[in-house]
Write an enzyme that holds these catalytic residues in place. Structure first.
Site, PDB file in Angstrom:
ATOM      1  CG  ASP A 172      36.413  25.740  48.048  1.00 24.25           C
ATOM      2  OD1 ASP A 172      36.262  26.598  48.925  1.00 24.25           O
ATOM      3  OD2 ASP A 172      37.198  25.866  47.105  1.00 24.25           O
ATOM      4  CD  GLU A 415      31.776  33.240  47.098  1.00 22.84           C
ATOM      5  OE1 GLU A 415      32.708  32.440  47.293  1.00 22.84           O
ATOM      6  OE2 GLU A 415      31.001  33.633  48.029  1.00 22.84           O
TER       7      GLU A 415
HETATM    8  C1  9WN Z   1      38.756  28.540  50.534  1.00 21.15           C
HETATM    9  C2  9WN Z   1      38.130  33.324  47.673  1.00 21.15           C
HETATM   10  C3  9WN Z   1      37.991  31.791  47.595  1.00 21.15           C
HETATM   11  C4  9WN Z   1      38.114  31.303  46.139  1.00 21.15           C
HETATM   12  C5  9WN Z   1      37.677  29.849  46.013  1.00 21.15           C
HETATM   13  C6  9WN Z   1      36.293  29.664  46.641  1.00 21.15           C
HETATM   14  C7  9WN Z   1      36.356  30.086  48.145  1.00 21.15           C
HETATM   15  C8  9WN Z   1      37.644  29.518  50.159  1.00 21.15           C
HETATM   16  C9  9WN Z   1      36.515  29.333  51.167  1.00 21.15           C
HETATM   17  O1  9WN Z   1      36.728  31.465  48.177  1.00 21.15           O
HETATM   18  O2  9WN Z   1      37.260  29.230  48.815  1.00 21.15           O
HETATM   19  O3  9WN Z   1      39.873  28.770  49.722  1.00 21.15           O
HETATM   20  O4  9WN Z   1      36.648  29.833  52.271  1.00 21.15           O
HETATM   21  O5  9WN Z   1      35.541  28.692  50.801  1.00 21.15           O
HETATM   22  O6  9WN Z   1      35.892  28.338  46.538  1.00 21.15           O
HETATM   23  O7  9WN Z   1      37.661  29.492  44.654  1.00 21.15           O
HETATM   24  O8  9WN Z   1      39.431  31.449  45.701  1.00 21.15           O
HETATM   25  O9  9WN Z   1      37.270  33.957  46.791  1.00 21.15           O
END
Ligand code: 9WN
Length: 456
Positions: A172, A415
Site C-alpha cells: 500500500d 503482520e
Molecule cells: C488494504 C489484508 C491487507 C493485505 C495488504 C496490506 C493491507 C489493506 C489495508 O492489508 O491492505 O487492502 O487496510 O491496509 O497492505 O497487502 O492484503 O491483510
C-alpha cells in the site's frame, strides 16, 4: 521452539481466524476476506486441511466480477470495524459486479493459481478426487481472471499488469508510489473516519500517513465516478503503473495454470502460453531501466514503470528484488543480485535478522516502523526465498528462512516486523505469516517456479 511445534501453532492461527466461510487476515485489523491473503492462506491449509483450502478459494471466486476481476476484498457485512466498507465502494455502479455479496471495486495480485496447485499437490487422498474436481471447477475462473488482467489491465499487450491504485499492489504505502500520488490533487473534502488507527492502538507511525490514506480514499471516489469502467479508467485515471511484483506473480501463476490444465487434461492453453511469451519478451524492457549493463550493474535492480510519467520509479524497495522469483534473470546476473540481497539483509549487522526489510535500510526513505516503508513482511521474503532456491542459492535462501523463523519464534505471527529490533507490528495472529511459515517448514519445493523462460 521446535519446528513441529511452530507448525502446530501456525495451524492454530489459521484455525482461529477461520469464520466458517473464509480465513480473516487478522482478528485485530482485517475482518473480511482479502484476495491475495486467501491464496497465501490456502497454501498453508493445503498441508493440513484440503477441504478448508478449497472452500477459501471457492468463496473468493464466487464473488468474481463477470468481466473476470477478482475483487481485493469480499465483505462480511456483519463486520463494521473496517473502513472503507462495502457500501463505500458502491459496486452496483458497474454492470459486472456481483449482486449477491459486497466487494471492493479493485483487484490484487493473482496468487490463486499457485495456491490451487498446492491444494492438488498436497491432497493426501491418493485419488485426489476432491482436489481434481476443484481444479476442474476453478480452472476457467482462474483463466478468466488472468484474461481480465491481460486485456483490461494490459491494452499494450506487454504481458505485464497495470495497477490503478496502490492497494492493488498489496504494498500500500511503499515509497514507490509517492511521486505518482503527489501528482493527484484531492478536489473535494473527504468525509470519513479512519478505523485502522483504532486497531493499532493509535500507533500512527506504524501505518500509512493521513496524506497517503486520503489519496487512497479519494482514488476510490474517482473509480466510482468512472463507474469502474476499465476502458474509461485506463484512458483517464491519474495513477497508472506497470507493477513489478504484480506482473511477476502473474507470470508464475500463468505457468501454474498450464500445470493445472495438464492435470485436468485441458488441451487449449495457447492463449496462456501467449501471455507467458509476452511477459518474457517485455519484462526487462519495462522493469530494467535501459542503459543498465548486466555486467556493470552499478544498479542491476528492477523498478516499477510509471505509464503516465513514462519513467522508471527508481526507489530501492523489495519490489526490486522479488523478480528473482520469476526465473527470468539470466544466471550471469545472479551474483550481483545476491550482493543486493546480502546488503539488504543487513551485513552491516544493524538488521535484527537476515530477513529482508521492505526498503533498503541505507535509503533516506527507509522507515523502521512504518508499514511497507521499511519493516519486514513474510510474503515478499517467501517469494525471494523460493527464487533463491530456484537458482540453487541454498545458503542465501536458508539465511532468509532462518531470519523469518527467528522473528516468528521470538515475536509471534505478526503482520510485519521492525527491521532493527524484530518487534512485531500491525495485525496480530496474522494468517499469511502463519501460512507461509508452514510452507517454509514443510520445505516441499512446490512453490519453486518451473524452469523455462527467456534466459533458461
Ligand atoms: C488494504 C489484508 C491487507 C493485505 C495488504 C496490506 C493491507 C489493506 C489495508 O492489508 O491492505 O487492502 O487496510 O491496509 O497492505 O497487502 O492484503 O491483510
Amino acid at each position: 521452539m521446535k519446528l513441529d511445534q511452530l507448525f502446530e501453532s501456525a495451524k492454530n492461527v489459521l484455525q482461529g481466524n477461520w469464520n466458517g466461510s473464509f480465513t480473516i487476515p487478522s482478528p485485530t485489523l482485517y475482518p473480511h476476506q482479502w484476495s491475495w491473503d486467501s491464496a497465501f492462506i490456502a497454501i498453508g491449509n493445503s498441508y493440513s486441511n484440503t477441504e478448508r483450502a478449497i472452500k477459501e478459494i471457492e468463496f473468493l471466486f464466487d464473488a468474481q466480477w463477470t468481466n473476470g476481476m477478482v475483487p481485493h476484498i469480499v465483505f462480511n457485512d456483519k463486520e463494521k470495524t473496517y473502513f472503507p466498507a462495502a457500501d463505500f465502494y458502491e459496486i452496483t455502479r458497474s454492470p459486472y459486479a456481483p449482486k449477491h455479496i459486497g466487494t471492493s471495486g479493485m483487484t490484487q495480485p493473482p496468487m490463486h493459481a499457485i495456491a490451487c496447485y498446492y491444494i492438488y499437490h498436497n491432497d493426501t487422498d491418493s485419488q485426489k478426487t476432491k482436489s481434481k474436481q476443484f481444479l476442474r471447477n476453478t480452472y476457467f475462473k482462474l483463466k478468466l481472471f488472468h484474461k481480465y488482467l491481460m486485456t483490461d489491465r494490459d491494452p499494450e499487450k506487454s504481458g505485464l499488469v497495470t495497477i490503478l491504485h496502490p492497494w492493488e499492489s498489496g504494498l500500500d504505502d511503499a515509497p514507490v508510489w509517492d511521486h505518482a500520488l503527489s501528482k493527484i490533487k484531492i478536489e473535494h473534502v473527504l468525509k470519513f473516519q479512519r478505523l485502522d488507527v483504532v486497531a493499532v492502538d493509535g500507533a500512527k507511525n506504524t501505518i500509512p500517513s493521513d496524506d497517503m490514506y486520503n489519496k487512497f480514499i479519494y482514488m476510490i471516489e474517482l473509480m466510482k465516478q468512472f463507474n469502474y469502467d476499465e476502458k474509461k479508467m485506463y484512458e483517464n485515471f491519474p495513477f497508472k503503473i506497470k507493477a513489478v511484483i504484480f506482473s511477476s506473480i502473474l507470470y508464475i501463476a500463468n505457468k501454474y495454470l498450464i500445470k493445472i490444465a495438464e492435470i485436468i487434461e485441458e488441451k487449449d492453453t495457447e492463449e496462456i502460453r501467449e501471455w507467458i511469451t509476452r511477459c518474457e519478451k517485455n519484462f526487462y524492457k519495462y522493469f530494467f531501466p535501459t542503459g543498465q549493463k548486466l555486467e556493470q550493474n552499478e544498479d542491476g535492480l528492477f523498478y516499477n514503470y510509471d505509464i503516465i510519467s513514462k519513467d522508471w520509479i527508481q526507489k530501492k524497495t523489495i519490489s526490486s528484488l522479488v523478480p528473482i522469483y520469476t526465473g527470468l534473470i539470466p544466471n550471469e546476473q545472479i551474483p550481483s543480485f545476491l550482493k543486493w540481497i546480502l546488503r539488504w539483509s543487513g551485513t552491516e549487522g544493524k538488521n535484527h535478522t537476515a530477513a529482508l526489510p521492505s526498503v533498503d535500510v541505507q535509503e533516506p526513505y527507509f522507515k523502521e516502523f512504518t508499514y511497507w516503508r521499511g519493516p519486514v513482511w513474510v510474503n515478499t521474503n517467501w517469494m525471494i526465498y523460493l527464487g533463491l532456491l530456484k537458482y540453487g542459492q541454498i545458503d542465501a535462501a536458508e539465511r532468509i528462512k532462518q531470519g523469518i523463523l527467528e522473528l516468528v519464534c521470538n515475536h509471534g505471527f505478526r503482520e510485519y516486523y521492525d527491521a532493527y529490533t524484530g518487534e512485531g507490528l500491525g495485525g496480530k495472529s496474522f494468517s499469511w505469516t502463519a501460512s507461509l511459515v508452514m510452507d517454509m517448514i514443510k520445505n516441499t519445493g512446490i512453490g519453486i517456479p518451473s524452469t523455462g523462460g527467456r534466459y533458461k
